[in-house]
Design an enzyme around this catalytic site. Structure first.
Site, mmCIF file in Angstrom:
data_model
loop_
_atom_site.group_PDB
_atom_site.id
_atom_site.type_symbol
_atom_site.label_atom_id
_atom_site.label_comp_id
_atom_site.label_asym_id
_atom_site.label_seq_id
_atom_site.Cartn_x
_atom_site.Cartn_y
_atom_site.Cartn_z
ATOM 1 C CB SER A 7 3.105 -2.887 6.119
ATOM 2 O OG SER A 7 3.245 -1.966 7.168
ATOM 3 C CG HIS A 32 6.884 -1.742 4.091
ATOM 4 N ND1 HIS A 32 7.730 -0.948 3.303
ATOM 5 C CD2 HIS A 32 6.627 -1.165 4.700
ATOM 6 C CE1 HIS A 32 7.219 0.432 3.627
ATOM 7 N NE2 HIS A 32 6.985 0.344 4.359
ATOM 8 C CG ASP A 34 5.676 0.592 7.532
ATOM 9 O OD1 ASP A 34 5.800 1.747 6.741
ATOM 10 O OD2 ASP A 34 4.401 0.475 8.069
ATOM 11 C CG MET A 36 6.353 4.989 12.000
ATOM 12 S SD MET A 36 4.525 5.658 11.953
ATOM 13 C CE MET A 36 4.244 4.064 10.769
ATOM 14 C CG HIS A 65 9.086 3.351 4.720
ATOM 15 N ND1 HIS A 65 7.296 3.471 4.567
ATOM 16 C CD2 HIS A 65 9.582 4.919 4.498
ATOM 17 C CE1 HIS A 65 7.089 4.661 4.656
ATOM 18 N NE2 HIS A 65 7.893 5.796 4.286
ATOM 19 C CG MET A 67 7.969 7.272 8.172
ATOM 20 S SD MET A 67 6.512 6.162 7.916
ATOM 21 C CE MET A 67 6.898 4.408 8.133
ATOM 22 C CG MET A 136 4.763 7.699 1.622
ATOM 23 S SD MET A 136 4.272 6.275 2.575
ATOM 24 C CE MET A 136 3.290 5.745 3.184
ATOM 25 N N GLY A 144 -3.948 1.736 7.931
ATOM 26 C CA GLY A 144 -5.125 1.785 8.358
ATOM 27 C C GLY A 144 -5.648 3.050 8.012
ATOM 28 C CG ASP A 174 3.451 2.332 2.463
ATOM 29 O OD1 ASP A 174 3.072 2.124 2.894
ATOM 30 O OD2 ASP A 174 4.831 2.883 3.512
ATOM 31 N N GLY A 175 0.720 2.464 1.639
ATOM 32 C CA GLY A 175 -0.735 3.096 2.452
ATOM 33 C C GLY A 175 -2.596 3.408 1.447
ATOM 34 N N GLY A 176 -2.842 1.864 1.917
ATOM 35 C CA GLY A 176 -4.119 2.291 1.972
ATOM 36 C C GLY A 176 -4.304 1.373 0.710
ATOM 37 N N GLY A 196 -0.436 -3.287 5.222
ATOM 38 C CA GLY A 196 -0.493 -3.717 5.927
ATOM 39 C C GLY A 196 -1.988 -4.292 6.387
HETATM 40 O O1 LIG Z 1 4.380 3.928 6.177
HETATM 41 C C1 LIG Z 1 3.271 3.529 6.462
HETATM 42 C C2 LIG Z 1 2.550 4.388 7.147
HETATM 43 O O2 LIG Z 1 2.994 5.412 8.199
HETATM 44 C C3 LIG Z 1 2.681 1.748 5.725
HETATM 45 O O3 LIG Z 1 3.512 1.033 5.384
HETATM 46 C C4 LIG Z 1 1.439 1.764 6.349
HETATM 47 O O4 LIG Z 1 1.711 0.662 7.488
HETATM 48 C C5 LIG Z 1 0.919 0.306 5.253
HETATM 49 O O5 LIG Z 1 -0.492 0.121 6.264
HETATM 50 P P1 LIG Z 1 -2.078 -0.208 5.713
HETATM 51 O O6 LIG Z 1 -2.683 1.259 5.235
HETATM 52 O O7 LIG Z 1 -1.424 -1.028 4.040
HETATM 53 O O8 LIG Z 1 -3.125 -0.695 6.342
HETATM 54 CO CO LIG Z 2 5.745 2.045 5.086
#
Ligand SMILES: O=C(CO)[C@@H](O)[C@H](O)COP(=O)(O)O
Ligand SMILES: [Co+2]
Length: 214
Positions: A7, A32, A34, A36, A65, A67, A136, A144, A174-176, A196
């Protein structure tokens, strides 16, 4: 083999081209992106102009993606900018079937996303129409954040329905996502891992991508 989608939200935007080349050389499968809008999520990031600038610098699929509220209004612009996959949030689409068909009408792959608190049942009727389901594992809006473990059973549930219905869409998370959490996702049935901070915060991007893939 598990796909990894860095990302760019966590990259250095002052040298975005180099950052993308670096993860491409490190074995990334998708880029990827993002998007927003400051309404659907509290943060504001990038628009179709940036997708258009990235398009000529990589042959990797651009996984966009969205959002944003009212995604129908912007799908044409993101498609024409060179997106390969456009994912929209179920929570932002009152006419989800129409939105998915709109994405496909531009020859772009269509994906649906759900937030951690949204039940998987809400996207079951659309599964046969999508190329990708994105789950998600953080509340969208920022990179982060910490992985929300309660989403893992939803990955298994979607994978179970995919097998039962003989469907071929990819499951993306996606996420963490880091090396430790990646394994939980792939064991539950995920095919594509977005990461990311776990990639762009490391000096050696190939090593970071390999660690997530394994
Ligand atoms: O869509 C999203 C956040 O909304 C993600 O794509 C984040 O950008 C992922 O980032 P990390 O959690 O991997 O740092
Ligand atoms: Co994303």
């Amino acid at each position: 083999m598990t796909k990894v989608a860095p990302s760019i939200l966590a990259s250095d935007f002052a040298k975005l081209g180099e950052e993308i080349k670096d993860v491409e050389n490190g074995g990334a499968d998708y880029i990827h992106i993002d998007v927003m809008d400051g309404h659907f999520v509290p943060n504001i990031t990038i628009g179709p102009l940036i997708v258009d600038s990235i398009r000529p610098i990589t042959d990797l699929p651009l996984d966009v993606h969205l959002m944003i509220e009212n995604p129908d209004q912007y799908i044409e612009a993101f498609a024409k900018a060179g997106s390969d996959i456009i994912t929209v949030h179920q929570e932002a689409c009152p006419h989800l079937h129409r939105t998915i068909q709109l994405i496909k009408s531009y020859g772009v792959k269509a994906g649906v996303v759900i937030n951690p608190a949204t039940p998987a049942e809400l996207i079951r009727p659309i599964l046969k129409d999508v190329d990708l389901v994105l789950l998600m594992t953080v509340n969208p809006g920022f990179g982060g954040q910490s992985f929300i473990h309660s989403v893992v059973p939803k990955i298994s549930q979607i994978d179970k329905w995919r097998k039962e219905e003989g469907l071929t869409f990819e499951i993306e998370v996606d996420g963490g996502v880091k090396a430790q959490t990646a394994r939980l996702c792939t064991e539950a049935g995920a095919d594509v891992l977005v990461a990311g901070s776990a990639i762009f915060n490391q000096e050696d991007r190939k090593e970071a991508i390999d660690a997530i893939r394994q």
